[in-house]
Design a protein around this motif. Structure first.
Motif: not given
Length: 124
Positions: A44, A46-48, A50-52, A54-55, A62, A76
């Motif tokens: 979770t 890791y995905l958070l 990576y998502s931030l 990419e945004q 962000v 974060t």
């Protein structure tokens, strides 16, 4: 004269061996459930992160904040700096508290190209 069946000592010994086996299996199951929960929390985070990142690469705003996902709190931290006039660098880190290890973190580093915007002078 020989009787069929188990003696009292044999029955107690087999019961003790069975109890040791059950305790060992229970310990292995406990460790595997704990590791699964730890890996799920890590995935979770890791995905958070990576998502931030990419945004940010997509040009969205962000913000650094605390988020709660599935009952777990993630903090974060986002640091953006200019590398050159046309390249910007961003570091995203996500922190969380592990019940068994303590504070954990995962981070990503990314770059994006920032084209120069030049104003054209139109002569009349």
């Amino acid at each position: 004269m020989k009787e069929d069946g188990f003696t009292y000592i044999e029955a107690l010994l087999s019961l003790a061996l069975f109890a040791i086996f059950v305790l060992a299996v229970q310990q292995v199951l406990h460790v595997s459930v704990r590791e699964r929960a730890e890996r799920s929390t890590e995935a979770t985070a890791y995905l958070l992160a990576y998502s931030l990142l990419e945004q940010w690469k997509a040009g969205l705003v962000v913000e650094t904040d605390d988020r709660e996902i599935e009952g777990k709190r993630y903090r974060t931290q986002i640091t953006s700096t200019n590398v050159t006039e046309m390249v910007e660098r961003c570091e995203v880190q996500v922190f969380w508290e592990s019940e068994w290890v303590g504070e954990r973190r995962i981070g990503f580093l990314g770059y994006r190209f920032m084209p120069l915007v030049r104003s054209a002078i139109i002569e009349e």
